[in-house]
Scaffold this motif. Structure first.
Motif, short mmCIF file in Angstrom:
data_model
loop_
_atom_site.label_atom_id
_atom_site.label_comp_id
_atom_site.label_asym_id
_atom_site.label_seq_id
_atom_site.Cartn_x
_atom_site.Cartn_y
_atom_site.Cartn_z
N ASP A 1 9.87 75.92 34.34
CA ASP A 1 10.49 75.92 35.66
C ASP A 1 10.38 74.55 36.32
N ARG B 1 1.34 74.75 36.38
CA ARG B 1 0.24 75.43 35.68
C ARG B 1 0.07 74.81 34.29
N LYS C 1 -2.57 76.94 47.91
CA LYS C 1 -1.97 77.86 48.88
C LYS C 1 -0.44 77.92 48.78
N HIS C 2 0.15 77.10 47.92
CA HIS C 2 1.60 77.07 47.77
C HIS C 2 1.98 77.53 46.35
N GLU C 3 3.26 77.54 46.11
CA GLU C 3 3.77 78.02 44.82
C GLU C 3 3.30 77.14 43.66
N VAL C 4 2.97 77.77 42.56
CA VAL C 4 2.59 77.08 41.33
C VAL C 4 3.67 77.38 40.30
N PHE C 5 4.19 76.34 39.66
CA PHE C 5 5.31 76.49 38.71
C PHE C 5 4.81 76.49 37.28
N ASP C 6 5.49 77.26 36.42
CA ASP C 6 5.21 77.12 35.00
C ASP C 6 5.92 75.86 34.51
N THR D 1 2.92 71.64 42.01
CA THR D 1 1.76 72.04 41.21
C THR D 1 2.26 72.83 40.00
N ARG E 1 13.59 72.17 37.36
CA ARG E 1 13.78 71.67 38.74
C ARG E 1 13.91 70.16 38.76
#
Length: 95
Positions: free
Chosen positions: A65, A45, A57-62, A43, A69
């Motif tokens: 980033d 942003r 509910k999990h990490e959101v990346f800019d 996910t 990855r």
């Protein structure tokens, strides 16, 4: 892949078509030593995801980033990986 809610027919159909296209391209380009991958960035942003991010509910990346990855996944790929689907942490995802 998550489809517990239904809906989004055209989006889901386009993703299925894209997955098949990438698998077919991987077969074709394998003969020339070219790797073709499907990538899942997680996910990210963006303006598109902003209305949904509060419920994630999990990490959101800019964006930076997420791109970094995915580039790491691409740089580590070889012909053995071609035609498959990988996430941002280089974990293989079944179609």
């Amino acid at each position: 892949i998550d489809n517990r809610l239904g809906g989004w027919w055209s989006y889901r159909a386009s993703k299925a078509a894209l997955n098949q296209l990438l698998r077919t391209l991987a077969i074709h380009w394998h003969r020339r030593g070219i790797v073709v991958l499907a990538l899942h960035p997680g996910t990210v942003r963006t303006a598109l995801s902003e209305p949904f991010v509060a419920n994630v509910k999990h990490e959101v990346f800019d964006v930076h980033d997420a791109a970094t990855r995915l580039l790491d996944v691409l740089l580590g790929a070889d012909l053995e990986h071609s035609g498959h689907f990988y996430d941002y942490a280089n974990r293989r995802i079944d179609y």
